[in-house]
Enzyme design. Structure first.
Site, mmCIF file in Angstrom:
data_model
loop_
_atom_site.group_PDB
_atom_site.id
_atom_site.type_symbol
_atom_site.label_atom_id
_atom_site.label_comp_id
_atom_site.label_asym_id
_atom_site.label_seq_id
_atom_site.Cartn_x
_atom_site.Cartn_y
_atom_site.Cartn_z
ATOM 1 N N GLY A 121 0.836 -1.194 0.000
ATOM 2 C CA GLY A 121 0.000 0.000 0.000
ATOM 3 C C GLY A 121 0.869 1.241 0.000
ATOM 4 N N GLN A 148 3.341 9.927 0.668
ATOM 5 C CA GLN A 148 4.621 9.229 0.853
ATOM 6 C C GLN A 148 5.606 9.516 -0.278
ATOM 7 O OE1 GLN A 148 2.505 5.303 1.936
ATOM 8 N NE2 GLN A 148 4.448 5.157 3.007
ATOM 9 N N CYS A 197 5.923 -0.147 7.262
ATOM 10 C CA CYS A 197 5.554 0.983 6.421
ATOM 11 C C CYS A 197 6.770 1.385 5.590
ATOM 12 C CB CYS A 197 5.126 2.149 7.311
ATOM 13 S SG CYS A 197 4.675 3.630 6.397
ATOM 14 N N LEU A 198 6.542 1.670 4.316
ATOM 15 C CA LEU A 198 7.666 2.067 3.457
ATOM 16 C C LEU A 198 8.299 3.376 3.937
ATOM 17 C CD1 LEU A 198 6.117 1.170 -0.022
ATOM 18 C CD2 LEU A 198 7.844 -0.117 1.244
ATOM 19 N N HIS A 251 -4.455 1.788 7.724
ATOM 20 C CA HIS A 251 -3.064 2.257 7.784
ATOM 21 C C HIS A 251 -2.836 3.357 6.744
ATOM 22 C CE1 HIS A 251 1.471 1.436 7.958
ATOM 23 N NE2 HIS A 251 1.339 2.171 6.869
ATOM 24 N N GLU A 252 -3.296 3.112 5.515
ATOM 25 C CA GLU A 252 -3.077 4.086 4.439
ATOM 26 C C GLU A 252 -3.908 5.347 4.661
ATOM 27 O OE1 GLU A 252 -0.613 3.627 2.599
ATOM 28 O OE2 GLU A 252 -0.364 1.511 3.087
ATOM 29 N N HIS A 267 -2.198 7.775 6.776
ATOM 30 C CA HIS A 267 -1.197 8.604 6.076
ATOM 31 C C HIS A 267 -1.829 9.903 5.564
ATOM 32 C CE1 HIS A 267 2.475 6.280 5.967
ATOM 33 N NE2 HIS A 267 1.856 5.201 5.539
#
Ligand code: NI
Length: 171
Positions: A46, A51, A93-94, A135-136, A139
């Site tokens: 995701g 990001q 997470c990236l 989660h996304e 962000h």
């Protein structure tokens, strides 16, 4: 399509609140293509636009494990229902490279959004998909999964990440 640099914590950009998209145009579609390619290149499941430094309420996701890709695009997602029952997943997470923690979130949710073509959609999610959506969505509101940890655990993680070379891209 192009692979973009993924911002990593600590970075003020990741803490800003993304703005709703007025209309899904070619620009947004190109952004979604780039986000997807960036996410695949980083082996993520995701990615939110912020990001890669774009404060728009757009998320891409692909939870398929097979070779056939099954991307899902969410523009202006809104969570309509959350199950009171919680589920725990080990999240990463990236933007928080190499850090993982178990996070409790509502086990199911229902989300309304516009798809790649700007069409209104509604999706009932459970399991990993429900976790990933939440989660996304965090962000988009400047929230990272480490914010659910204790202050001490969070500060240890941020200290570790600060030692990484500035601008190091996780690609
Ligand atoms: Ni993330």
């Amino acid at each position: 399509m192009a692979v973009k640099k993924i911002l990593t914590e600590p970075n003020k950009f990741l803490r800003q609140i993304s703005k709703p998209v007025e209309k899904v145009t070619k620009d947004e579609q190109k952004l979604m293509d780039d986000m997807l390619e960036t996410m695949y290149a980083a082996n993520g499941i995701g990615l939110a636009a912020i990001q890669i430094g774009i404060p728009k309420r757009i998320i891409v996701m692909d939870l398929s494990k097979e070779e056939a890709k099954k991307p899902i695009y969410f523009v202006n997602p809104v969570i309509k229902n959350k199950d009171p029952l919680k589920a725990s997943y080990e999240e990463g997470c990236l933007s928080v490279p190499n850090q993982f923690a178990n996070i409790d979130r509502p086990s199911r949710c229902e989300v309304e959004y516009l798809d790649y073509d700007g069409k209104k959609q509604r999706l009932k999610a459970n399991g990993l998909l429900a976790t990933c959506i939440q989660h996304e969505m965090d962000h988009l509101n400047g929230v990272l999964f480490i914010d659910y940890l204790s202050k001490l655990k969070r500060s240890i993680i941020i200290k570790k990440l600060s030692k990484l070379k500035p601008n190091s891209a996780i690609l």
